[in-house]
Design a protein around this motif. Structure first.
Motif, short mmCIF file in Angstrom:
data_model
loop_
_atom_site.label_atom_id
_atom_site.label_comp_id
_atom_site.label_asym_id
_atom_site.label_seq_id
_atom_site.Cartn_x
_atom_site.Cartn_y
_atom_site.Cartn_z
N THR A 1 0.84 -1.23 0.09
CA THR A 1 0.10 0.05 0.01
C THR A 1 0.74 1.13 0.03
OG1 THR A 1 -1.46 -1.18 1.40
CG2 THR A 1 -2.08 1.17 1.40
N GLU A 2 0.91 2.02 -0.94
CA GLU A 2 1.74 3.11 -1.30
C GLU A 2 1.16 4.52 -1.25
OE1 GLU A 2 4.38 2.69 -4.76
OE2 GLU A 2 4.13 0.51 -4.44
N SER A 3 1.55 5.39 -0.55
CA SER A 3 1.08 6.79 -0.50
C SER A 3 1.67 7.58 -1.52
CB SER A 3 1.01 7.37 0.79
OG SER A 3 2.51 7.36 1.20
N LEU A 4 2.88 7.30 -2.09
CA LEU A 4 3.66 8.00 -2.87
C LEU A 4 4.35 6.76 -4.11
CD1 LEU A 4 4.55 11.15 -3.46
CD2 LEU A 4 6.54 10.57 -2.08
N PHE A 5 3.92 6.89 -5.20
CA PHE A 5 4.65 5.99 -6.24
C PHE A 5 5.05 6.95 -7.61
CE2 PHE A 5 0.22 6.07 -7.40
CZ PHE A 5 0.28 5.96 -8.64
N SER A 6 5.80 6.49 -8.36
CA SER A 6 6.27 7.12 -9.54
C SER A 6 7.23 8.58 -9.17
CB SER A 6 5.07 7.22 -10.46
OG SER A 6 5.71 7.91 -11.55
#
Length: 622
Positions: free
Chosen positions: A243-248
């Protein structure tokens, strides 16, 4: 693994985000699904490897596709597991404490399970917890926890047959730290890293949960004094949720303002299953005065990957880098809201190799491998040759020259907005030429090895994102040329050395945009050296240094990482108690001078190296 591989200058750190390590070898990325072996068989390395289970890590340089199928041109890593080979009961209990809230407890039990010792077992258990040195905006650490458990069994079926069984599990969970971002400064045009050294850009609820299981067997049979047969099978299962809050790449609210950025949410679930089987026949025989060390074998790899992923279309919210507020996880951020994608590939390999010893001076290694890879979208065929010529001027020295090839099958273009979406891709292919010399000096106590290599990778998949839509083609080509030197062994009766260095000229030969650029994360010069001195029969003092030259952190060569030297120090003392009981105390200082340096990363980010850390370990053996 990174600590162990730092002793080889040809291996460098790559992306360490999402709780797992990535590496480069001779400047080429070691792909997690085709550059790793476990006991000589194909192994998925999409998780933090349980080094507690491994006796050693073998660095196989250059294309290894002849024996192992698809591989990257730089080489492969072979993880050799520990064995249940002791007939008497051996117990090892180990406790470790280190900086940044790190603790590790391990137990290793090994011994015979029957009176004759023909059946042997080994159990390894390890529990690790660590807070880390970087912090979220509310002061919390990115805590990590891991459990490793393994059971190994060996049985002598007869004097000429041995069966080995294994089961192990690695359960790894913790918070995510996607690393600081490097961006372009509007006024100066230079690229730099944004954010404080200990600042984590993600939210504390960003997390990962990984569970890996391996179960398998090998059977070794000696048919006679000259011929043997080996077969085996291993099933690897890996389930992972993130579960990511910041990707790319980070999106800033206003251009030129690096204080405020958007949070972007993504949740994913991956399930991998890998079945590997092999059958090898080895022979040692003569034809006249010529000796042959012959191998013929076959392998099957059954690969399955199921992925379910969901990305939020709109940002979760805005964050100021100097604030302490936390944005809660959105209820809709759940991987079950995304579509399921599945990939299945089966690879069949047949290989033959002969080491021909004409006399004491001249040896020839010749081999050929045929591979067929089938998937729902494409079928690849590959015929790979390998040729090596060796000359032994003396009994303790060798001059050699080799030619080998590698191949890396690619799936069709999967990005839906790509101009060539759905287009089938050919396998990326590599060619390697290498000459070198190896010698044992000082009556065999010192081993010296040198190599000159030239590796070219063709049909490289590249994506041009300069237009309105990305365009993926196979117009890329890279070429890496270099020189390696390693020295290992004893200089005196008390002083031993392990040192290596590499000069590397890695360049992009063809690309829609980046022709002539240096390959990402490939320093021109790197070196490592480790000295170990026996202070007494029971005490040892060690000091080591790693040098990594400047290198670019992105493909366009905009972000330059400075060169650095990192020094480590270690001391160990052995206490001998009664009744064959032994205690070993080890104290290590990592990054002795607190050097500020950058590790690997992706095109948008880089990871800060850890500051000075102290680690103390006590091991009790009986």
């Amino acid at each position: 693994m990174g600590e162990a591989l730092s002793n080889d200058a040809s291996v460098s750190n790559g992306n360490v985000r999402r709780g797992r390590e990535r590496f480069y070898m001779r400047g080429f990325v070691l792909e997690p699904d085709q550059s790793y072996l476990r006991d000589g068989q194909f192994h998925l390395s999409r998780y933090s490897q349980p080094v507690e289970l491994y006796e050693r890590i073998e660095v196989l340089k250059g294309p290894s596709a002849l024996l192992y199928g698809k591989s990257t041109p730089g080489g492969m890593l072979n993880l050799v597991t520990k064995r249940a080979q002791n007939e008497e009961l051996n117990v090892s209990i180990q406790q470790e404490f280190a900086s940044f809230g790190m603790s590790k407890t391990g137990v290793d039990l090994s011994g015979g399970l029957n009176e004759s010792g023909s059946i042997r077992g080994r159990t390894i258990l390890s529990k690790t917890a660590e807070e880390g040195w970087r912090r979220y905006r509310n002061g919390e650490h990115a805590r990590q926890e891991r459990f490793v458990g393994a059971v190994m069994l060996e049985a002598d079926l007869s004097e000429d047959a041995l069966v080995k069984l294994n089961y192990d599990t690695t359960q790894d969970e913790g918070a995510l730290d996607m690393g600081p971002q490097h961006i372009k400064d509007v006024s100066s045009g230079q690229y730099w890293l944004v954010g404080k050294r200990d600042y984590i850009w993600d939210m504390p609820w960003s997390s990962r949960d990984s569970n890996v299981e391996n179960i398998g067997f090998t059977l070794d049979t000696y048919l006679n004094d000259s011929w043997s047969l080996s077969s085996g099978y291993n099933l690897q299962r890996h389930q992972r949720q993130t579960t990511e809050s910041l990707f790319s790449k980070v999106r800033f609210v206003n251009k030129g303002d690096t204080n405020n950025y958007y949070l972007t949410g993504k949740a994913s679930s991956d399930r991998f299953e890998l079945g590997t089987a092999f059958l090898d026949v080895k022979g040692d025989f003569h034809t006249g005065n010529i000796n042959h060390r012959f191998l013929i074998g076959s392998s099957i790899v059954d690969y399955f990957h199921s992925k379910q992923e969901y990305k939020l279309k709109n940002p979760i919210g805005q964050i100021n880098i100097h604030g302490t507020d936390i944005i809660a996880k959105p209820d809709e951020l759940n991987y079950r809201n995304g579509a399921v994608k599945q990939i299945r590939r089966k690879t069949y390999g047949l290989y033959i190799q002969d080491l021909i010893e004409f006399n004491d001076h001249w040896h020839l290694l010749a081999g050929l491998r045929l591979d067929r890879e089938e998937s729902g979208e494409e079928t690849h065929h590959n015929l790979l040759p390998k040729l090596g010529l060796m000359y032994h001027p003396t009994q303790n020295s060798t001059l050699y020259s080799t030619y080998s090839e590698s191949f890396e099958p690619r799936d069709p273009v999967s990005q839906s907005d790509d101009v060539n979406y759905g287009k089938r891709l050919k396998a990326e292919r590599g060619e390697s030429f290498e000459i070198g010399a190896k010698a044992e000096l000082l009556n065999g106590s010192l081993f010296v090895s040198t190599a000159l290599f030239d590796i070219q990778k063709n049909n490289k998949v590249v994506t041009d994102k300069s237009g309105k839509k990305p365009i993926t083609t196979q117009s890329g080509q890279v070429r890496h040329r270099g020189f390696e030197l390693s020295v290992e062994g004893k200089l005196t009766s008390k002083l031993s050395i392990l040192t290596s260095m590499m000069y590397l000229d890695g360049k992009i030969v063809k690309d829609p945009k980046f022709t002539g650029k240096r390959s990402k994360d490939t320093p021109k010069f790197s070196a490592s050296s480790w000295l170990n001195y026996d202070v007494t029969d029971a005490s040892q003092l060690s000091i080591g240094a790693v040098y990594v030259g400047e290198r670019f952190g992105d493909t366009p060569n905009n972000f330059l990482k400075d060169a650095y030297v990192k020094v480590d120090l270690g001391f160990s003392h052995t206490f001998n108690f009664s009744h064959d009981q032994q205690g070993i105390l080890r104290v290590n200082i990592d990054n002795l001078f607190n050097t500020d340096y950058l590790r690997g990363g992706c095109n948008n980010s880089a990871m800060f190296g850890s500051p000075r850390a102290v680690k103390a370990t006590f091991q009790y053996k009986f």
